[in-house]
Enzyme design. Structure first.
Site, PDB file in Angstrom:
ATOM      1  N   ALA A 329      -1.335  37.784  34.832  1.00  0.00           N
ATOM      2  CA  ALA A 329      -1.458  39.228  34.654  1.00  0.00           C
ATOM      3  C   ALA A 329      -1.244  39.627  33.205  1.00  0.00           C
ATOM      4  CB  ALA A 329      -0.462  39.946  35.562  1.00  0.00           C
ATOM      5  N   ASP A 330      -0.179  39.107  32.576  1.00  0.00           N
ATOM      6  CA  ASP A 330       0.086  39.423  31.171  1.00  0.00           C
ATOM      7  C   ASP A 330       0.304  38.145  30.367  1.00  0.00           C
ATOM      8  OD1 ASP A 330       2.448  38.688  32.342  1.00  0.00           O
ATOM      9  OD2 ASP A 330       3.660  40.298  31.474  1.00  0.00           O
ATOM     10  N   GLU A 331      -0.366  37.082  30.790  1.00  0.00           N
ATOM     11  CA  GLU A 331      -0.200  35.787  30.131  1.00  0.00           C
ATOM     12  C   GLU A 331      -1.541  35.293  29.581  1.00  0.00           C
ATOM     13  OE1 GLU A 331       1.662  32.954  32.679  1.00  0.00           O
ATOM     14  OE2 GLU A 331       3.304  34.294  33.231  1.00  0.00           O
TER      15      GLU A 331
END
Length: 420
Positions: A329-331
C-alpha cells in the site's frame, strides 16, 4: 432426307438430330415452322405445341428478329414451366417451303451463368470474410515469377488493391527488428520442407506499425526443389495490443505505473541470471512514514496523489538497469543490479532517500514525509528472488522501528527477531 429449295437450304436430318436446340420461324408471321428434339427438350414443349404458336411463346425472344448481323445476342427465354433459361442465339436467314424464314441455333448458358454467379458470390463472400477476419492470401509461382495477393493483403500492408506487387514480397514491409528472425524461420521451414507460422510486425508506407500472423508452405518437384509458395497473412494488431495490455497489467501497478510485485520479481530473476561473477544484486524496500495518517485523515484520493508523487521522485533517480516497483500500500522496492560492493549500495540508497527531502504538497500545504529502507543482497542474504524481497522487507521493518528515516541491511538475526 429432306432438301429445302434455295441456295441456303439445310439438311433435314442434321437439323432433327443436332445436339444443339434449333428453331425455324417465319420472319413475317413469327410463327414457328420447325423445331428439333433438342429444342423441345430445352423448352419443355412438344414439337406440335411449338409449331402451333409464335416466338412470343418464349418471351422475351424479340432479339431473334434482329438482322443476322446481330447474331450472337444474349437473351432470357421462358420454358413451358415458366422457368428462365439464359441463352445465346445465332441466326441465319433461310428459305423454307417458299417462305422467308430464320434458323435459330440456341446455346443454353444457364448452367454456366449460374455457376459463374455462384463463383462470384463465393469470391465476394470470401473477400468479405477475409476483410472481416483481416485475413489475406498470397501465392508466388517460381516458374513464371507470378505473384498474387488478395485484396485484403493490400489492405493489411496499407496499399491500394491492384498496385504492382513487390518482387520481394513482404520483406520490404517487415519491421527491421523482426526481419532477421522472420527470414531465418521462413528459410529454415523451406529447407526442412514444412509449413511455418510466425508473428511479426510490418511497417506500412505511412509509417504505421501493424502486427501480423503469417503462415505459409511450399510445393516441391521430384528433385526436392520448391516451385510454388502460398499462404495467408492476418492482421492481429488488436489482439497483440490487447495481449500487451494484459501483460502490462499483470506486471505493473495501475496507480503509479511502476512495476508491481510480480514485475519486480521478474526483473530480479533477470538481474540474478545475467549478473557477472562477483557482482552483487541488491533489493531496497521503502516504507513511507506517516502515509497512513494522510490516507486516513484526508482520504484515499489525496493518499493516491502522494503515492504517485513518491513514485515519480524515486523513478527520476533510477540509473540504467535499475527497476522500481510498488509492492504494498505504501511500500516501494528498487532492484540494483551489478553492484560492486556494499558501500556502492549504501550510496545509491542515500541517493533514493533524497527523494523525500523536499516536502510533499498535501491539500495545498507542504507536508514532510520520510522513508525507512531495508536492504537485502544476493548472493549473501538469499539465492531466490522471493527470499531476497522478503528479507528486504524484514530489514525495512527493523529500520522503521529504529529510525523513521534510516536504512538497515538484512541479517539472519533480524529474521529470528521478527519470527519471535
Amino acid at each position: 432426307m429432306l432438301k429445302l429449295p434455295g441456295s441456303r437450304g439445310f439438311d433435314r436430318l442434321l437439323f432433327a438430330e443436332h445436339p444443339l436446340p434449333m428453331l425455324v420461324y417465319d420472319v413475317q408471321t413469327l410463327r414457328f415452322l420447325d423445331a428439333n428434339a433438342a429444342a423441345t427438350g430445352l423448352y419443355g414443349y412438344s414439337r406440335d405445341e411449338l409449331l402451333a404458336g409464335t416466338i412470343d411463346r418464349l418471351r422475351p425472344l424479340r432479339s431473334v428478329v434482329l438482322p443476322p448481323a446481330r447474331s450472337g445476342s444474349f437473351v432470357r427465354h421462358l420454358t413451358k414451366t415458366g422457368a428462365i433459361v439464359h441463352v445465346q442465339l445465332y441466326t441465319a436467314d433461310i428459305p423454307f417451303h417458299g417462305a422467308q424464314a430464320r434458323l435459330v441455333t440456341v446455346y443454353d448458358l444457364t448452367t454456366f451463368l449460374e455457376t459463374e454467379e455462384r463463383l462470384i458470390r463465393s469470391e465476394t463472400s470470401l473477400a468479405l470474410a477475409q476483410e472481416s477476419a483481416h485475413l489475406g492470401t498470397f501465392a508466388y509461382d517460381r516458374r513464371n515469377g507470378e505473384r498474387q495477393w488478395s485484396d485484403e493483403v493490400y489492405r493489411i500492408l496499407g496499399l491500394e488493391p491492384g498496385v504492382a506487387v513487390a518482387l520481394e514480397g513482404f520483406w520490404p514491409f517487415t519491421e527491421p527488428d523482426d526481419a532477421e528472425r522472420v527470414r531465418s524461420e521462413v528459410l529454415r521451414a523451406r529447407v526442412e520442407q514444412r509449413a511455418y507460422g510466425i508473428d511479426h510486425r510490418i511497417v506500412r508506407p505511412d509509417g504505421t506499425l501493424r502486427f501480423v500472423h503469417e503462415q505459409g508452405q511450399w510445393h516441391y518437384d521430384n528433385r526436392g526443389e520448391w516451385y510454388f509458395h502460398f499462404g495467408t497473412i492476418q492482421d492481429i494488431t488488436e489482439r497483440a495490443e490487447a495481449e500487451a495490455e494484459i501483460r502490462y497489467l499483470a506486471f505493473h501497478d495501475p496507480l503509479t505505473k511502476t512495476l508491481n510485485r510480480s514485475g519486480l520479481l521478474e526483473r530480479l530473476r533477470t538481474a540474478i541470471a545475467t549478473r557477472e561473477d562477483d557482482a552483487l544484486v541488491a533489493v531496497l524496500c521503502f516504507d513511507i512514514t506517516r502515509f497512513k495518517t494522510i490516507n486516513d485523515t484526508l482520504g484515499h484520493t489525496t493518499g493516491d496523489r502522494v503515492l504517485v508523487t513518491a513514485a515519480e521522485r524515486l523513478s527520476s533517480r533510477l540509473e540504467a538497469g535499475e527497476s522500481l516497483a510498488r509492492v504494498g500500500a505504501d511500500e516501494f522496492a528498487v532492484v540494483l543490479p551489478r553492484m560492486e560492493h556494499a558501500s556502492q549500495i549504501a550510496r545509491r540508497t542515500h541517493h533514493f532517500l533524497q527523494s523525500f527531502v523536499t516536502p510533499f504538497t498535501v491539500a495545498s500545504y507542504p507536508y514532510s514525509l520520510s522513508a525507512s529502507v531495508g536492504i537485502s543482497v544476493f548472493p549473501t542474504d538469499a539465492g531466490e528472488p522471493e527470499d531476497l524481497l522478503r528479507n528486504a522487507d524484514v530489514a525495512m521493518y527493523a529500520a522503521k522501528s529504529n529510525n523513521a528515516s534510516a536504512f538497515q541491511y538484512y541479517s539472519s538475526g533480524l529474521r529470528e527477531t521478527a519470527e519471535q
